[in-house]
Design a protein around this motif. Structure first.
Motif, PDB file in Angstrom:
ATOM      1  N   ASN A   1     -11.185  -3.625   4.082  1.00  0.00           N
ATOM      2  CA  ASN A   1     -10.071  -3.684   5.282  1.00  0.00           C
ATOM      3  C   ASN A   1     -10.039  -2.368   6.147  1.00  0.00           C
ATOM      4  O   ASN A   1      -9.265  -1.829   6.587  1.00  0.00           O
ATOM      5  CB  ASN A   1      -8.697  -3.663   4.588  1.00  0.00           C
TER       6      ASN A   1
ATOM      7  N   GLU B   1     -12.465  -4.174  12.731  1.00  0.00           N
ATOM      8  CA  GLU B   1     -11.581  -5.232  13.573  1.00  0.00           C
ATOM      9  C   GLU B   1     -12.182  -5.137  15.043  1.00  0.00           C
ATOM     10  O   GLU B   1     -12.353  -5.926  15.763  1.00  0.00           O
ATOM     11  CB  GLU B   1     -10.415  -4.764  13.565  1.00  0.00           C
TER      12      GLU B   1
ATOM     13  N   LYS C   1      -3.774  -0.498   9.327  1.00  0.00           N
ATOM     14  CA  LYS C   1      -3.918  -0.058   7.909  1.00  0.00           C
ATOM     15  C   LYS C   1      -2.581  -0.671   7.124  1.00  0.00           C
ATOM     16  O   LYS C   1      -1.759  -0.772   7.652  1.00  0.00           O
ATOM     17  CB  LYS C   1      -3.854   1.491   7.407  1.00  0.00           C
ATOM     18  N   LYS C   2      -2.706  -0.953   5.930  1.00  0.00           N
ATOM     19  CA  LYS C   2      -1.352  -1.335   5.144  1.00  0.00           C
ATOM     20  C   LYS C   2      -0.604   0.183   4.543  1.00  0.00           C
ATOM     21  O   LYS C   2      -1.405   0.903   4.222  1.00  0.00           O
ATOM     22  CB  LYS C   2      -1.842  -1.899   3.924  1.00  0.00           C
TER      23      LYS C   2
END
Ligand code: ATP
Ligand code: MG
Length: 378
Positions: free
Chosen positions: A43, A48, A345-346
């Motif tokens: 991630n 992205e 981000k989480k």
């Protein structure tokens, strides 16, 4: 080969795919370059925006061989393995050089090197074994014991007042190599981002005034609220360090403003764009990530001019709710001079940098006030 400019649509590579890699990728893609990111996190924020994400450890030989196919490679963090940098340098253009990155990896070498360049650091001593703690150390108290490697956001540091506390702190940090620094009479903290291709092509951004909360950068105010003379000195010092290193790329220099006379003391350097330079995206003629792209491609730095007073505020995961509820973005999004940047981000870990915003205003004080108010509304 080093002198031929690399032009779009060449493939550029970056070690690390965090937020700095992400903003690098945005800048490179906007100019029409292609981007390959190496980062073990599936991630990774930069993925992205990258054409290619090599999802592998930083020392993975296959991944490094792939990265070496890029026209040029740079890094978003200083804790890169020297072997990886040297391997890449055998196959492609790498900037900054592995040697420059190595200086920033170790506080002992870094401080020795800053002094060798003729600039001041806080008085310090290397503490690598218990016997290093002696009379010289007593003269540095009260002080801060910092691990020589791998510290960030105030981690790996303990404040000490007495020789007994110093001994205990050394043990608590695991007996690893450390520096003991004398506490200086801190009146402020600033940083200067330098963009250097070679001795003829160097630009510095205006110094940013940095406000920390809990050891983490909270706000950067630009222009810094210091005299023009001190600001000019800061830019010259940063440039001097870049010249001494024969640095190619973007270099951030953190400085302490000390005592009534506002003496400048170098704290540390980062061989990459810096959190305190994020305002350059919205408030400068060319931003630090565009500069990073240009310099790794052998192009001269672009105009660093500040177009408006501004304040950058970091957004940490703390402003998300306990169950992951989004912050209230409305006041920020409604503000005509605020620019929100999120890193994708989480919000899992506490204290994680999730994004930032920059607010433009008529002057530094007004920008800081707006930033505090907008941050409070999240
Ligand atoms: P960051 O990742 O934010 O750069 P770091 O972990 O590299 O942090 P330092 O920059 O060395 O750590 O120190 C963190 C903070 O502690 C500084 O910003 C400063 O406020 C304070 N500090 C560090 N060294 C000294 C000193 N010698 N005297 C006074 N204050 C200090
Ligand atoms: Mg620091």
């Amino acid at each position: 080969m080093q002198n031929t400019p690399i032009l779009p649509p060449a493939m550029l590579g970056i070690l690390g795919g965090g937020q700095l890699g992400r903003m690098f990728a945005v800048a490179a893609k906007t100019m029409g370059y292609r981007v390959t990111v190496l980062d073990p996190d599936p991630n990774a924020p930069a993925a992205e925006f990258a054409d290619r994400h090599l999802c592998a450890p930083f020392d993975d030989e296959t991944a490094l061989s792939e990265l070496a196919q890029c026209a040029a490679v740079t890094t978003e963090f200083e804790n890169v393995n020297a072997d990886a940098m040297h391997f890449l340098a055998q196959h492609t253009r790498v900037s900054p050089s592995g040697d420059c990155v190595a200086v920033a990896q170790n506080r002992i070498q870094e401080k020795a090197w800053i002094q060798k360049a003729g600039l001041q650091t806080a008085p310090y001593q290397a503490v690598c074994k218990p016997e290093d703690i002696g009379e010289a150390s007593a003269a540095l108290l009260p002080g801060i014991l910092k691990t020589a490697t791998l510290g960030y956001d105030g981690k790996g540091q303990i404040r000490v007042k007495t020789p007994a506390e110093l001994k205990a702190a050394f043990a608590e940090l695991g007996g690893v190599a450390c520096v003991l620094e004398k506490m200086v009479d801190l009146r402020g903290e600033i940083s200067v981002v330098v963009c250097r291709l070679n001795s003829e092509n160097v630009q510095t951004f205006d110094p940013a005034e940095n406000i920390h909360e809990n050891g983490i950068l909270a706000y950067s105010i630009v222009p810094a609220r210091l005299s023009a003379d001190i600001q000019q000195q800061a830019r010259q010092m940063a440039r001097r360090l870049a010249d001494e290193l024969d640095y190619v790329g973007v270099l951030a220099v953190e400085m302490f403003v000390v005592g009534d006379t506002h003496e400048l003391v170098v704290n540390e350097i980062a061989p990459r764009p810096h959190n305190s330079g994020h305002h350059t995206i919205d408030a400068c003629a060319a931003n630090q990530f565009q500069q990073q792209v240009r310099l790794m491609c052998g192009l001269p730095p672009a105009d660093t001019r500040l177009l408006s007073a501004c304040c950058m505020a970091n957004i940490l995961s703390d402003v998300w709710g306990a169950n992951g509820e989004e912050p209230n973005w409305l006041p920020l999004q409604n503000h005509p001079a605020a620019h929100l940047h999120q890193y994708g981000k989480k919000a899992a870990r506490k204290g994680r940098k999730m994004g930032h915003f920059t607010v433009l205003a008529a002057d530094a004080d007004a920008a800081f006030e707006s930033a505090k108010m907008l941050h409070g509304s999240l």
